[in-house]
Structures are given as structure tokens and as C-alpha cells.
Design a protein around this motif. Structure first.
Motif, PDB file in Angstrom:
ATOM      1  N   ILE A   1       0.855  -1.188   0.000  1.00 48.83           N
ATOM      2  CA  ILE A   1       0.000   0.000   0.000  1.00 48.83           C
ATOM      3  C   ILE A   1       0.890   1.237   0.000  1.00 48.83           C
ATOM      4  O   ILE A   1       1.870   1.313   0.752  1.00 48.83           O
ATOM      5  N   LYS A   2       0.539   2.217  -0.832  1.00 48.52           N
ATOM      6  CA  LYS A   2       1.277   3.484  -0.857  1.00 48.52           C
ATOM      7  C   LYS A   2       0.646   4.438   0.154  1.00 48.52           C
ATOM      8  O   LYS A   2      -0.510   4.841  -0.004  1.00 48.52           O
ATOM      9  N   ILE A   3       1.415   4.766   1.183  1.00 49.22           N
ATOM     10  CA  ILE A   3       0.895   5.565   2.296  1.00 49.22           C
ATOM     11  C   ILE A   3       1.723   6.829   2.438  1.00 49.22           C
ATOM     12  O   ILE A   3       2.962   6.787   2.387  1.00 49.22           O
ATOM     13  N   VAL A   4       1.046   7.958   2.637  1.00 51.44           N
ATOM     14  CA  VAL A   4       1.716   9.235   2.862  1.00 51.44           C
ATOM     15  C   VAL A   4       1.364   9.753   4.250  1.00 51.44           C
ATOM     16  O   VAL A   4       0.193   9.726   4.655  1.00 51.44           O
ATOM     17  N   PHE A   5       2.385  10.206   4.975  1.00 56.81           N
ATOM     18  CA  PHE A   5       2.208  10.871   6.266  1.00 56.81           C
ATOM     19  C   PHE A   5       2.544  12.354   6.061  1.00 56.81           C
ATOM     20  O   PHE A   5       3.622  12.684   5.566  1.00 56.81           O
ATOM     21  N   ILE A   6       1.631  13.239   6.459  1.00 54.10           N
ATOM     22  CA  ILE A   6       1.822  14.682   6.295  1.00 54.10           C
ATOM     23  C   ILE A   6       1.755  15.371   7.660  1.00 54.10           C
ATOM     24  O   ILE A   6       0.842  15.127   8.446  1.00 54.10           O
TER      25      ILE A   6
ATOM     26  N   LEU B   1       2.409  11.693  -6.066  1.00 56.13           N
ATOM     27  CA  LEU B   1       2.721  10.464  -5.336  1.00 56.13           C
ATOM     28  C   LEU B   1       1.677   9.366  -5.567  1.00 56.13           C
ATOM     29  O   LEU B   1       1.980   8.185  -5.422  1.00 56.13           O
ATOM     30  N   GLU B   2       0.442   9.758  -5.867  1.00 57.54           N
ATOM     31  CA  GLU B   2      -0.658   8.813  -6.091  1.00 57.54           C
ATOM     32  C   GLU B   2      -0.782   7.806  -4.937  1.00 57.54           C
ATOM     33  O   GLU B   2      -0.735   6.584  -5.146  1.00 57.54           O
ATOM     34  N   PRO B   3      -0.965   8.268  -3.711  1.00 59.53           N
ATOM     35  CA  PRO B   3      -1.055   7.336  -2.577  1.00 59.53           C
ATOM     36  C   PRO B   3      -2.396   6.613  -2.541  1.00 59.53           C
ATOM     37  O   PRO B   3      -3.391   7.073  -3.115  1.00 59.53           O
ATOM     38  N   ASP B   4      -2.384   5.482  -1.853  1.00 63.34           N
ATOM     39  CA  ASP B   4      -3.632   4.764  -1.580  1.00 63.34           C
ATOM     40  C   ASP B   4      -4.274   5.260  -0.292  1.00 63.34           C
ATOM     41  O   ASP B   4      -5.478   5.047  -0.080  1.00 63.34           O
ATOM     42  N   PHE B   5      -3.468   5.912   0.549  1.00 64.72           N
ATOM     43  CA  PHE B   5      -3.947   6.279   1.887  1.00 64.72           C
ATOM     44  C   PHE B   5      -3.098   7.438   2.406  1.00 64.72           C
ATOM     45  O   PHE B   5      -1.880   7.476   2.175  1.00 64.72           O
ATOM     46  N   VAL B   6      -3.716   8.370   3.120  1.00 61.67           N
ATOM     47  CA  VAL B   6      -2.998   9.513   3.694  1.00 61.67           C
ATOM     48  C   VAL B   6      -3.332   9.642   5.174  1.00 61.67           C
ATOM     49  O   VAL B   6      -4.505   9.610   5.560  1.00 61.67           O
TER      50      VAL B   6
ATOM     51  N   GLY C   1      -9.717  11.943  -4.474  1.00 64.37           N
ATOM     52  CA  GLY C   1     -10.387  10.684  -4.200  1.00 64.37           C
ATOM     53  C   GLY C   1      -9.552   9.707  -3.402  1.00 64.37           C
ATOM     54  O   GLY C   1      -9.662   8.487  -3.574  1.00 64.37           O
ATOM     55  N   VAL C   2      -8.717  10.246  -2.497  1.00 63.89           N
ATOM     56  CA  VAL C   2      -7.835   9.422  -1.670  1.00 63.89           C
ATOM     57  C   VAL C   2      -8.337   9.445  -0.231  1.00 63.89           C
ATOM     58  O   VAL C   2      -8.621  10.516   0.312  1.00 63.89           O
ATOM     59  N   PRO C   3      -8.473   8.295   0.428  1.00 66.05           N
ATOM     60  CA  PRO C   3      -8.903   8.298   1.828  1.00 66.05           C
ATOM     61  C   PRO C   3      -7.864   8.972   2.727  1.00 66.05           C
ATOM     62  O   PRO C   3      -6.671   8.712   2.604  1.00 66.05           O
ATOM     63  N   CYS C   4      -8.344   9.837   3.604  1.00 67.97           N
ATOM     64  CA  CYS C   4      -7.465  10.582   4.509  1.00 67.97           C
ATOM     65  C   CYS C   4      -7.965  10.447   5.937  1.00 67.97           C
ATOM     66  O   CYS C   4      -9.162  10.605   6.203  1.00 67.97           O
ATOM     67  N   VAL C   5      -7.053  10.144   6.842  1.00 67.82           N
ATOM     68  CA  VAL C   5      -7.370  10.035   8.272  1.00 67.82           C
ATOM     69  C   VAL C   5      -6.531  11.062   9.034  1.00 67.82           C
ATOM     70  O   VAL C   5      -5.320  10.890   9.175  1.00 67.82           O
ATOM     71  N   PRO C   6      -7.148  12.143   9.504  1.00 66.25           N
ATOM     72  CA  PRO C   6      -6.405  13.156  10.254  1.00 66.25           C
ATOM     73  C   PRO C   6      -6.330  12.820  11.736  1.00 66.25           C
ATOM     74  O   PRO C   6      -7.171  12.092  12.264  1.00 66.25           O
ATOM     75  N   ASN C   7      -5.319  13.365  12.381  1.00 63.22           N
ATOM     76  CA  ASN C   7      -5.149  13.229  13.830  1.00 63.22           C
ATOM     77  C   ASN C   7      -5.281  14.622  14.436  1.00 63.22           C
ATOM     78  O   ASN C   7      -4.513  15.526  14.103  1.00 63.22           O
ATOM     79  N   VAL C   8      -6.262  14.796  15.308  1.00 61.71           N
ATOM     80  CA  VAL C   8      -6.493  16.095  15.956  1.00 61.71           C
ATOM     81  C   VAL C   8      -5.741  16.118  17.280  1.00 61.71           C
ATOM     82  O   VAL C   8      -6.173  15.528  18.268  1.00 61.71           O
ATOM     83  N   SER C   9      -4.600  16.776  17.293  1.00 62.98           N
ATOM     84  CA  SER C   9      -3.780  16.851  18.510  1.00 62.98           C
ATOM     85  C   SER C   9      -3.826  18.269  19.058  1.00 62.98           C
ATOM     86  O   SER C   9      -2.862  19.022  19.018  1.00 62.98           O
TER      87      SER C   9
END
Length: 375
Positions: free
Chosen positions: A3-8, A82-87, A106-114
Motif C-alpha cells: 500500500i502506498k501511504i503518505v504521512f503529512i 505520489l498517487e497514494p492509496d492512503f494519507v 479521491g484518496v482516503p485521509c485520516v487526520p489526527n487532531v492533537s
């Protein structure tokens, strides 16, 4: 399956300090991992991790519409390339811009609220625009991770969570094998440590002022250490302000410490008198795992790591007198008291803040959203 994953995130330093173990876990499992962070923000710290690093321009505290649009477009085009599968995204601004970009792509993104950072202090038209964009963008998230119940409730009040999946994590967690209790050394001075970004809202000036007022004639030798990540905004504590207390011999300034675990054995009490919008402060987790007495404020995120009187104490935000009183109280504790409080800190870290819980939550989120059960 790879899986191509990006962390931002808003700095490379953040990803290295708080998310390195998660990055390493995804790499270990054979996935294609990239990180996106602002230029010259500590991305070099990740050079020994097998991840691709891309950068963009970002002013973490700026509100210029042109600067913000530039950051948004840069993030969008980096993700398109980058064409990730997940961010996975972190921090208020990068959460917002990642979600907007991922919705278009159209890429699924999961944010972290800190915590909500400076955004909570906006007023007028900028506050209205930010709330509108937040409500719209976060509703596009596939899932939201929170670090404390107060932030989760704020998003509920904003109308974001009506039909979204979310989970409250134990902050960023802490590596219990890396941070471990050590036996006290009575031959050295009792040492307090404040380690944070050097901004006023973290209580840095109150710490310096209270340290100067501590009664050093009681017979107990005491030292105050300060470790800090520099900040270039108007909220920064200046070098001149710190140097004043260094020159007086009030504090020892360590600068930016890359390996905080290396100095924890030299510390007895970890201090964070913050009145900044926190998630769950990592330094408190590291102090708890190291079996230290903790001093902080009874505010969202901070209160999660302290049971008053059991493993630490609360101080009034912005109050030098309150902090001074607690310093004196801690210095009056017996060795037996200190050991019991340190034991309570470690037990709390083991029970609630093992970083393995956080890593597993990230792995499970990819499995749940993509349907790939072996990620």
C-alpha cells in the motif's frame, strides 16, 4: 499487498519525534511510505528511515491568504504526483489542506487532531472562514483520531461527527522500552525539567520566574533545566529572555535535545505549565514512562497524564505563584514519597499510554478502510 501511504505533518521534527515508530512499522510490513513536511523543518532527521521525503512551503502561524493557498496547492500537487492509496495527516493546518486535497483526488485521509493550535485563537472573518473550511473538510475524512475527549466534543459541537468514524487515542503514545524508570541518585541535585517548543503559551516564562524564586536555603540542592525547540513567531520566548536566567545561574539551558530519553535518568520531575491547546503532551508521557513526578496544568490533554497527588500536581495556568508553591511542595517530599509517585507514573504509562496501542490503531484503520486485513 503493498500500500502506498503518505504521512503529512507541519514539521519533519514532528514526524521524527512523534511518529517515527509508526513509520517504521509500516515500512517493516513492506509498504511504500512517503512523508510530506515543510522545507527545512527537520526532515533530515528521518534520513535513516526507509521513506521517501518530499517538502513544501508552510508558515505554521501565518494567516496570509496567498501563503495559505500556496501551501494548499503544493500539498495537492505533491499528493497528485505520489498517487497514494492512503494519507495520514497531523496538525491543524496540514490536516485541513490534506483533507481538501484528498477529497479532490479521491484518496482516503485520516487526520489526527492533537489540539487545535493557533486556529482556536482566530477572530473575526478568519475565524469564520476557518470554521467553515474545518466543518467541510473534516466531514470528508474516512476516520478521525483524537487525543482527548475535549477535542472530540468540540468537533461534535461543530457538527462534524454525526456520521463519521472516530477514535480517541492515548496521545502519540510512548515507547515503554526506551523510556524506563531509573534509580534516583541522592548525591546529585534534585532536577526539574521543562522540555517544549519555546513559546510563551507553554509556560516557559513562568517556569523561569518561579525557578528564580525557589528558596535555595532549605539545604536541598536543586537545579532547573530547560530544553527547547526554537520558534520564530511572535509567540516565541527570545534567546535574550532565556540568557538572562542562564547568566544568573538560575537555569541550565540544553537547547534542542534530539534524544530526550538520554537525559531522563538525570531528571527527577518533569514540568509543563502549558496553557496552549494541547493534544496529550509527549513530554508528559515520556516523564511518566520514566517514572518521574509530573507538574502540569489541569487542561485538556495535560490532565490525562496526571492524577493529582498520586503521580504529580496541577498548577494554575499563567501563575508564577502557583508554580512556585508546587516546586516547594515537591522539594519537601521524602525519598519514599518520590519513589511512590514515580511508580504511579510508570504504572499509568504502562496501563494507558503504550505507543503500541497507537501503532495498532493506525494499522487497523488501513485494514478497515481498504479491506486489506494483513496490512
Amino acid at each position: 499487498m503493498v500500500i502506498k501511504i503518505v504521512f503529512i505533518a507541519n514539521t519533519g521534527w514532528y514526524l521524527n519525534n512523534f511518529r517515527r515508530s509508526t513509520l517504521e512499522e509500516f515500512v517493516f510490513r513492506g509498504h511504500d511510505v512517503s512523508v510530506l513536511c515543510p522545507r527545512h523543518s527537520g526532515e533530515d532527521l528521518l534520513s535513516d528511515v526507509t521513506v521517501a521525503i518530499q517538502t513544501f512551503e508552510l508558515d505554521n502561524v501565518g494567516t496570509s491568504i496567498f501563503s495559505e493557498l500556496r501551501s494548499l496547492f503544493e500539498i495537492y500537487f505533491r499528493l497528485k504526483q505520489l498517487e497514494p492509496d492512503f494519507v495520514f495527516s497531523f496538525n491543524p493546518k496540514t490536516n485541513l489542506y490534506s483533507l481538501l486535497s484528498c477529497e479532490i483526488l479521491g484518496v482516503p485521509c485520516v487526520p489526527n487532531v492533537s489540539g487545535v493550535g493557533n486556529a482556536s485563537q482566530l477572530v473575526g472573518l478568519k475565524a469564520i472562514i476557518y470554521k467553515f473550511l474545518s466543518r467541510f473538510s473534516y466531514k470528508t475524512a474516512k476516520k478521525i483520531f483524537f487525543q482527548n475527549e475535549e477535542d472530540q466534543h468540540a468537533f461534535y459541537e461543530l457538527g462534524v461527527l454525526e456520521s463519521l468514524s472516530y477514535e480517541i487515542l492515548p496521545g502519540s503514545g510512548v515507547d515503554l522500552s526506551r523510556f524506563q524508570p531509573t534509580l534516583p541518585r541522592p548525591s546529585r541535585p534534585f532536577r526539574f525539567l521543562l522540555a517544549c517548543r519555546l513559546i510563551r503559551q507553554k509556560g516557559v516564562l513562568e517556569y523561569l520566574q518561579a525557578a528564580e524564586l525557589v528558596d535555595r536555603t532549605t539545604g536541598r540542592s536543586v537545579e532547573f533545566w530547560l530544553a527547547g525547540v526554537p520558534d520564530n513567531s511572535a509567540r516565541a520566548v527570545s534567546n535574550a529572555e532565556i540568557d538572562e536566567y542562564v547568566d544568573k545561574g538560575i537555569i541550565r539551558f540544553l537547547g534542542q535535545v534530539q534524544d530526550i530519553a538520554s537525559i531522563m535518568p538525570e531528571i527527577d520531575c518533569v514540568v509543563l505549565p502549558s496553557y496552549y491547546p494541547e493534544g496529550v503532551p509527549r513530554v508528559l508521557l515520556e516523564g511518566a514512562a520514566s517514572g518521574k513526578v509530573l507538574i502540569t496544568t489541569d487542561r485538556p490533554g495535560c490532565r490525562n497524564v496526571v492524577t493529582e497527588g498520586a503521580n504529580g500536581f496541577f498548577v494554575t495556568p499563567g501563575s508564577v505563584d502557583s508554580l512556585l508553591s508546587i516546586f516547594d511542595r515537591v522539594l519537601s517530599l521524602t525519598d519514599s514519597d518520590l519513589q511512590e509517585m514515580g511508580k504511579s507514573s510508570r504504572e499509568l504509562a504502562e496501563c494507558r499510554f503504550d505507543e503500541r496501542l497507537v501503532i495498532d490503531a493506525y494499522l487497523n484503520s488501513v485494514s478497515t478502510i481498504t479491506g486489506i486485513t494483513h496490512c
